[in-house]
Write a protein that holds these residues in place. Sequence first.
Motif, PDB file in Angstrom:
ATOM      1  N   PRO A  15       0.842  -1.199   0.000  1.00  0.00           N
ATOM      2  CA  PRO A  15       0.000   0.000   0.000  1.00  0.00           C
ATOM      3  C   PRO A  15       0.881   1.255   0.000  1.00  0.00           C
ATOM      4  N   GLU A  16       0.297   2.379  -0.363  1.00  0.00           N
ATOM      5  CA  GLU A  16       1.037   3.651  -0.369  1.00  0.00           C
ATOM      6  C   GLU A  16       1.555   4.001   1.022  1.00  0.00           C
ATOM      7  N   ASP A  17       2.702   4.664   1.043  1.00  0.00           N
ATOM      8  CA  ASP A  17       3.294   5.205   2.276  1.00  0.00           C
ATOM      9  C   ASP A  17       3.530   4.163   3.364  1.00  0.00           C
ATOM     10  N   THR A  18       4.124   3.035   2.976  1.00  0.00           N
ATOM     11  CA  THR A  18       4.414   1.996   3.967  1.00  0.00           C
ATOM     12  C   THR A  18       5.871   2.009   4.411  1.00  0.00           C
ATOM     13  N   ASN A  29       5.525  -9.281   8.190  1.00  0.00           N
ATOM     14  CA  ASN A  29       5.698  -9.863   9.526  1.00  0.00           C
ATOM     15  C   ASN A  29       4.453  -9.666  10.383  1.00  0.00           C
ATOM     16  N   LEU A  30       3.884  -8.493  10.322  1.00  0.00           N
ATOM     17  CA  LEU A  30       2.677  -8.187  11.073  1.00  0.00           C
ATOM     18  C   LEU A  30       1.545  -9.132  10.665  1.00  0.00           C
ATOM     19  N   LEU A  31       1.372  -9.313   9.356  1.00  0.00           N
ATOM     20  CA  LEU A  31       0.288 -10.160   8.855  1.00  0.00           C
ATOM     21  C   LEU A  31       0.543 -11.644   9.087  1.00  0.00           C
ATOM     22  N   GLU A  32       1.786 -12.018   9.324  1.00  0.00           N
ATOM     23  CA  GLU A  32       2.106 -13.414   9.640  1.00  0.00           C
ATOM     24  C   GLU A  32       1.862 -13.729  11.110  1.00  0.00           C
ATOM     25  N   GLY A  33       1.399 -12.734  11.870  1.00  0.00           N
ATOM     26  CA  GLY A  33       1.060 -12.969  13.272  1.00  0.00           C
ATOM     27  C   GLY A  33       2.110 -12.519  14.248  1.00  0.00           C
ATOM     28  N   ASN A  34       3.117 -11.807  13.785  1.00  0.00           N
ATOM     29  CA  ASN A  34       4.189 -11.330  14.667  1.00  0.00           C
ATOM     30  C   ASN A  34       3.873  -9.920  15.170  1.00  0.00           C
ATOM     31  N   SER A  35       2.711  -9.779  15.811  1.00  0.00           N
ATOM     32  CA  SER A  35       2.300  -8.463  16.291  1.00  0.00           C
ATOM     33  C   SER A  35       1.359  -8.627  17.478  1.00  0.00           C
ATOM     34  N   GLU A  45      -6.909  -0.256  10.364  1.00  0.00           N
ATOM     35  CA  GLU A  45      -7.533   1.056  10.264  1.00  0.00           C
ATOM     36  C   GLU A  45      -6.908   1.863   9.116  1.00  0.00           C
ATOM     37  N   ARG A  46      -5.612   1.734   8.948  1.00  0.00           N
ATOM     38  CA  ARG A  46      -4.911   2.512   7.923  1.00  0.00           C
ATOM     39  C   ARG A  46      -4.990   1.884   6.536  1.00  0.00           C
ATOM     40  N   TYR A  47      -4.852   0.563   6.440  1.00  0.00           N
ATOM     41  CA  TYR A  47      -4.727  -0.079   5.129  1.00  0.00           C
ATOM     42  C   TYR A  47      -5.878  -1.018   4.766  1.00  0.00           C
ATOM     43  N   GLY A  48      -6.821  -1.208   5.653  1.00  0.00           N
ATOM     44  CA  GLY A  48      -7.943  -2.087   5.347  1.00  0.00           C
ATOM     45  C   GLY A  48      -7.524  -3.547   5.344  1.00  0.00           C
ATOM     46  N   ASP A  49      -8.105  -4.314   4.449  1.00  0.00           N
ATOM     47  CA  ASP A  49      -7.854  -5.760   4.387  1.00  0.00           C
ATOM     48  C   ASP A  49      -6.754  -6.101   3.397  1.00  0.00           C
ATOM     49  N   PHE A  50      -5.623  -5.449   3.491  1.00  0.00           N
ATOM     50  CA  PHE A  50      -4.494  -5.709   2.600  1.00  0.00           C
ATOM     51  C   PHE A  50      -4.005  -7.144   2.763  1.00  0.00           C
ATOM     52  N   ASP A  51      -3.808  -7.815   1.646  1.00  0.00           N
ATOM     53  CA  ASP A  51      -3.316  -9.194   1.642  1.00  0.00           C
ATOM     54  C   ASP A  51      -2.147  -9.283   0.663  1.00  0.00           C
ATOM     55  N   PRO A  52      -0.910  -9.482   1.157  1.00  0.00           N
ATOM     56  CA  PRO A  52       0.242  -9.522   0.260  1.00  0.00           C
ATOM     57  C   PRO A  52       0.209 -10.689  -0.724  1.00  0.00           C
ATOM     58  N   ASP A  53      -0.576 -11.718  -0.414  1.00  0.00           N
ATOM     59  CA  ASP A  53      -0.675 -12.869  -1.320  1.00  0.00           C
ATOM     60  C   ASP A  53      -1.702 -12.660  -2.426  1.00  0.00           C
ATOM     61  N   GLU A  54      -2.442 -11.575  -2.355  1.00  0.00           N
ATOM     62  CA  GLU A  54      -3.465 -11.302  -3.357  1.00  0.00           C
ATOM     63  C   GLU A  54      -2.789 -10.766  -4.618  1.00  0.00           C
ATOM     64  N   PHE A  55      -2.600 -11.622  -5.569  1.00  0.00           N
ATOM     65  CA  PHE A  55      -1.917 -11.263  -6.813  1.00  0.00           C
ATOM     66  C   PHE A  55      -2.667 -11.947  -7.940  1.00  0.00           C
ATOM     67  N   ASP A  56      -3.364 -11.169  -8.741  1.00  0.00           N
ATOM     68  CA  ASP A  56      -4.174 -11.708  -9.828  1.00  0.00           C
ATOM     69  C   ASP A  56      -3.358 -11.655 -11.119  1.00  0.00           C
ATOM     70  N   ILE A  57      -2.696 -12.766 -11.429  1.00  0.00           N
ATOM     71  CA  ILE A  57      -1.807 -12.812 -12.589  1.00  0.00           C
ATOM     72  C   ILE A  57      -2.560 -12.565 -13.894  1.00  0.00           C
ATOM     73  N   ASP A  58      -3.806 -13.019 -13.976  1.00  0.00           N
ATOM     74  CA  ASP A  58      -4.594 -12.790 -15.192  1.00  0.00           C
ATOM     75  C   ASP A  58      -4.924 -11.310 -15.358  1.00  0.00           C
ATOM     76  N   LEU A  59      -5.244 -10.645 -14.261  1.00  0.00           N
ATOM     77  CA  LEU A  59      -5.514  -9.213 -14.317  1.00  0.00           C
ATOM     78  C   LEU A  59      -4.268  -8.442 -14.748  1.00  0.00           C
ATOM     79  N   ILE A  60      -3.125  -8.786 -14.172  1.00  0.00           N
ATOM     80  CA  ILE A  60      -1.871  -8.121 -14.546  1.00  0.00           C
ATOM     81  C   ILE A  60      -1.577  -8.314 -16.026  1.00  0.00           C
TER      82      ILE A  60
END
Length: 69
Positions: A15-18, A29-35, A45-60
């Motif tokens: 996401p922007e400004d990370t 690390n945070l999303l892997e449960g290290n928080s 609150e800042r980034y919503g439901d961001f998922d680093p694994d969400e990658f749509d290769i067909d869309l790209i």
Amino acid sequence: MLKKQTEAKTFTCPPEDTGGTYGYSMIVNLLEGNSNNEEMDDFKERYGDFDPDEFDIDLINSHLKKVKV
């Protein structure tokens, strides 16, 4: 001839400004449960439901087909 497509799955862009690469690794690390709950609440609150694994290769690839070279 230039081939306009991606063939490998990877993480989605951060996401922007990370905070660049360092900030993105902290997010992963945070999303892997290290928080704690407060850190996770602040993140959601800042980034919503961001998922680093969400990658749509067909869309790209569909977007890349539209790029003129």
